[in-house]
Design a protein around this motif. Structure first.
Motif, PDB file in Angstrom:
ATOM      1  N   LEU A 101       0.747  -1.242  -0.071  1.00 43.13           N
ATOM      2  CA  LEU A 101       0.095  -0.158  -0.132  1.00 43.13           C
ATOM      3  C   LEU A 101       0.776   1.373  -0.122  1.00 43.13           C
ATOM      4  CD1 LEU A 101      -2.582  -0.919   2.444  1.00 43.13           C
ATOM      5  CD2 LEU A 101      -2.842  -1.224   0.160  1.00 43.13           C
ATOM      6  N   ASN A 102       2.150   1.214  -0.333  1.00 43.31           N
ATOM      7  CA  ASN A 102       2.994   2.131  -0.118  1.00 43.31           C
ATOM      8  C   ASN A 102       2.862   2.825  -1.777  1.00 43.31           C
ATOM      9  OD1 ASN A 102       4.526   0.191  -1.518  1.00 43.31           O
ATOM     10  ND2 ASN A 102       6.301   0.615  -0.542  1.00 43.31           N
ATOM     11  N   ASN A 103       2.105   3.698  -1.821  1.00 43.45           N
ATOM     12  CA  ASN A 103       1.645   4.215  -3.259  1.00 43.45           C
ATOM     13  C   ASN A 103       1.669   5.635  -3.595  1.00 43.45           C
ATOM     14  OD1 ASN A 103      -0.438   5.189  -1.541  1.00 43.45           O
ATOM     15  ND2 ASN A 103      -1.972   4.817  -3.212  1.00 43.45           N
ATOM     16  N   LEU A 104       2.329   6.515  -2.760  1.00 35.85           N
ATOM     17  CA  LEU A 104       2.423   7.896  -2.944  1.00 35.85           C
ATOM     18  C   LEU A 104       3.048   8.398  -4.249  1.00 35.85           C
ATOM     19  CD1 LEU A 104       2.592   9.507   0.741  1.00 35.85           C
ATOM     20  CD2 LEU A 104       0.669   9.191  -0.709  1.00 35.85           C
ATOM     21  N   LEU A 105       3.833   7.567  -4.732  1.00 35.10           N
ATOM     22  CA  LEU A 105       4.669   7.704  -5.958  1.00 35.10           C
ATOM     23  C   LEU A 105       3.925   7.634  -7.333  1.00 35.10           C
ATOM     24  CD1 LEU A 105       8.230   6.519  -5.436  1.00 35.10           C
ATOM     25  CD2 LEU A 105       7.498   9.018  -4.974  1.00 35.10           C
ATOM     26  N   TYR A 106       2.816   6.852  -7.137  1.00 32.12           N
ATOM     27  CA  TYR A 106       1.844   6.170  -8.111  1.00 32.12           C
ATOM     28  C   TYR A 106       0.569   6.846  -8.275  1.00 32.12           C
ATOM     29  CZ  TYR A 106       6.149   3.354  -8.473  1.00 32.12           C
ATOM     30  OH  TYR A 106       7.558   3.032  -8.653  1.00 32.12           O
ATOM     31  N   ASN A 107       0.373   7.161  -7.040  1.00 31.47           N
ATOM     32  CA  ASN A 107      -1.204   7.591  -6.905  1.00 31.47           C
ATOM     33  C   ASN A 107      -1.407   8.903  -6.108  1.00 31.47           C
ATOM     34  OD1 ASN A 107      -3.842   7.315  -6.052  1.00 31.47           O
ATOM     35  ND2 ASN A 107      -3.676   5.636  -4.936  1.00 31.47           N
TER      36      ASN A 107
ATOM     37  N   ASP B  38      -4.232   6.845   5.430  1.00 33.71           N
ATOM     38  CA  ASP B  38      -3.992   7.547   6.912  1.00 33.71           C
ATOM     39  C   ASP B  38      -4.685   6.361   7.908  1.00 33.71           C
ATOM     40  OD1 ASP B  38      -6.988   7.863   6.548  1.00 33.71           O
ATOM     41  OD2 ASP B  38      -6.380  10.033   6.464  1.00 33.71           O
ATOM     42  N   GLY B  39      -4.809   6.912   9.006  1.00 33.58           N
ATOM     43  CA  GLY B  39      -5.261   5.990  10.291  1.00 33.58           C
ATOM     44  C   GLY B  39      -4.351   5.294  10.815  1.00 33.58           C
ATOM     45  N   THR B  40      -4.610   4.200  11.448  1.00 37.12           N
ATOM     46  CA  THR B  40      -3.788   3.236  12.329  1.00 37.12           C
ATOM     47  C   THR B  40      -3.518   1.885  11.184  1.00 37.12           C
ATOM     48  OG1 THR B  40      -5.510   2.504  13.263  1.00 37.12           O
ATOM     49  CG2 THR B  40      -4.253   4.219  13.983  1.00 37.12           C
ATOM     50  N   ILE B  41      -2.560   0.983  11.664  1.00 38.31           N
ATOM     51  CA  ILE B  41      -2.672  -0.141  10.982  1.00 38.31           C
ATOM     52  C   ILE B  41      -3.462  -1.221  11.889  1.00 38.31           C
ATOM     53  CG2 ILE B  41      -0.979  -2.235  10.495  1.00 38.31           C
ATOM     54  CD1 ILE B  41       1.116  -0.165  10.839  1.00 38.31           C
TER      55      ILE B  41
ATOM     56  N   LEU C 266       4.801  -7.217   3.365  1.00 40.65           N
ATOM     57  CA  LEU C 266       3.788  -6.155   3.644  1.00 40.65           C
ATOM     58  C   LEU C 266       4.648  -4.691   3.595  1.00 40.65           C
ATOM     59  CD1 LEU C 266       1.080  -5.262   4.959  1.00 40.65           C
ATOM     60  CD2 LEU C 266       2.190  -5.756   7.320  1.00 40.65           C
ATOM     61  N   GLY C 267       4.007  -3.973   2.563  1.00 36.90           N
ATOM     62  CA  GLY C 267       4.427  -2.672   2.512  1.00 36.90           C
ATOM     63  C   GLY C 267       3.684  -1.599   2.907  1.00 36.90           C
ATOM     64  N   LEU C 268       4.030  -0.818   3.843  1.00 41.64           N
ATOM     65  CA  LEU C 268       3.033   0.193   4.248  1.00 41.64           C
ATOM     66  C   LEU C 268       3.879   1.543   4.351  1.00 41.64           C
ATOM     67  CD1 LEU C 268       0.771  -1.661   6.949  1.00 41.64           C
ATOM     68  CD2 LEU C 268       0.320  -1.216   4.681  1.00 41.64           C
ATOM     69  N   ASP C 269       4.873   1.566   3.919  1.00 36.47           N
ATOM     70  CA  ASP C 269       5.776   2.855   4.147  1.00 36.47           C
ATOM     71  C   ASP C 269       5.395   3.895   3.049  1.00 36.47           C
ATOM     72  OD1 ASP C 269       6.930   0.794   2.134  1.00 36.47           O
ATOM     73  OD2 ASP C 269       8.490   2.228   1.686  1.00 36.47           O
ATOM     74  N   SER C 270       5.603   5.076   3.191  1.00 30.66           N
ATOM     75  CA  SER C 270       5.417   6.346   2.340  1.00 30.66           C
ATOM     76  C   SER C 270       3.832   6.361   2.563  1.00 30.66           C
ATOM     77  CB  SER C 270       5.607   6.187   0.793  1.00 30.66           C
ATOM     78  OG  SER C 270       7.220   5.982   0.849  1.00 30.66           O
ATOM     79  N   THR C 271       3.175   5.994   3.610  1.00 26.64           N
ATOM     80  CA  THR C 271       1.775   6.444   3.799  1.00 26.64           C
ATOM     81  C   THR C 271       1.582   7.546   4.843  1.00 26.64           C
ATOM     82  OG1 THR C 271       1.629   4.759   5.402  1.00 26.64           O
ATOM     83  CG2 THR C 271       1.140   4.074   3.147  1.00 26.64           C
ATOM     84  N   LEU C 272       0.437   8.026   5.315  1.00 26.45           N
ATOM     85  CA  LEU C 272       0.200   8.733   6.561  1.00 26.45           C
ATOM     86  C   LEU C 272      -0.260   8.092   7.657  1.00 26.45           C
ATOM     87  CD1 LEU C 272      -1.356  11.713   4.586  1.00 26.45           C
ATOM     88  CD2 LEU C 272       1.074  11.695   5.188  1.00 26.45           C
ATOM     89  N   LEU C 273       0.002   6.749   7.784  1.00 30.87           N
ATOM     90  CA  LEU C 273      -0.400   5.915   8.910  1.00 30.87           C
ATOM     91  C   LEU C 273       0.225   6.286   9.986  1.00 30.87           C
ATOM     92  CD1 LEU C 273      -0.260   2.367   7.096  1.00 30.87           C
ATOM     93  CD2 LEU C 273      -2.335   3.832   7.708  1.00 30.87           C
ATOM     94  N   THR C 274      -0.479   6.403  11.186  1.00 30.58           N
ATOM     95  CA  THR C 274       0.184   6.710  12.618  1.00 30.58           C
ATOM     96  C   THR C 274      -0.186   5.874  13.609  1.00 30.58           C
ATOM     97  OG1 THR C 274      -2.007   7.999  13.087  1.00 30.58           O
ATOM     98  CG2 THR C 274      -0.157   9.205  11.778  1.00 30.58           C
ATOM     99  N   GLY C 275      -0.060   5.794  14.719  1.00 26.99           N
ATOM    100  CA  GLY C 275       0.055   5.048  15.663  1.00 26.99           C
ATOM    101  C   GLY C 275       0.960   4.074  16.107  1.00 26.99           C
TER     102      GLY C 275
END
Length: 165
Positions: free
Chosen positions: A111-117, A122-125, A138-147
């Motif tokens: 879900l690390n998509n900021l370069l392509y999308n 956002d939110g939590t995992i 599992l790729g969750l980097d380059s997102t706005l996830l917090t917590g």
């Protein structure tokens, strides 16, 4: 649509409008590829009924402006979920639906998509992602996830590739 259809593929056709909700009635579909068109609107929740889809669920390069519907947790045979590959070049902005923890066959989530999308996550995992016993990537980097990182992620005994948080 007849339920006997195995593949729905509309690639590079310049179709406009929205993705028909009726595609969700074709419950025998094993591959859904609606790529490189000019479709807009949201991802129909009915696509979560396509429980036989295994490796390809792609809405790549359309003009969708949507969240990831929680109903996608119904894609129980899906092995890969990637916004970089399958949802890129859309505006997908969303929290991660807890129902994605039901994707028991999935081996890769990216879900690390900021370069392509132009959207963002956002939110939590969700702790429910700890139920993904077959996961290897599992790729969750380059997102706005917090917590915090859920302790359930420690259940990934088959993790052989990468864990990007």
């Amino acid at each position: 649509l007849p339920t006997e259809i195995d593949v729905i593929r509309f690639r590079d056709m310049s179709f406009t409008g929205t993705i028909p909700t009726e595609f969700g009635l074709a419950t025998g579909v094993t591959s859904l590829e609606i790529e490189s068109n000019e479709l807009s609107g949201t991802i129909p929740t009915e696509l979560g009924n396509l429980a036989e889809v295994s490796s390809t669920f792609s809405l790549y390069s359309n003009e969708l402006s949507s969240t990831l519907p929680s109903e996608l947790g119904g894609l129980s045979k899906l092995t890969q979920l990637s916004t970089t590959t399958f949802f890129s070049n859309n505006e997908i902005s969303s929290t991660i639906p807890t129902e994605l923890g039901s994707l028991t066959a999935v081996t890769a989530i990216d879900l690390n998509n900021l370069l392509y999308n132009s959207g963002e996550f956002d939110g939590t995992i969700p702790s429910e992602l700890g139920e993904l016993t077959e996961i290897k990537y599992l790729g969750l980097d380059s997102t706005l996830l917090t917590g915090t990182i859920p302790t359930e992620i420690g259940r990934y005994v088959k993790m052989s590739s990468y864990l990007y948080l």
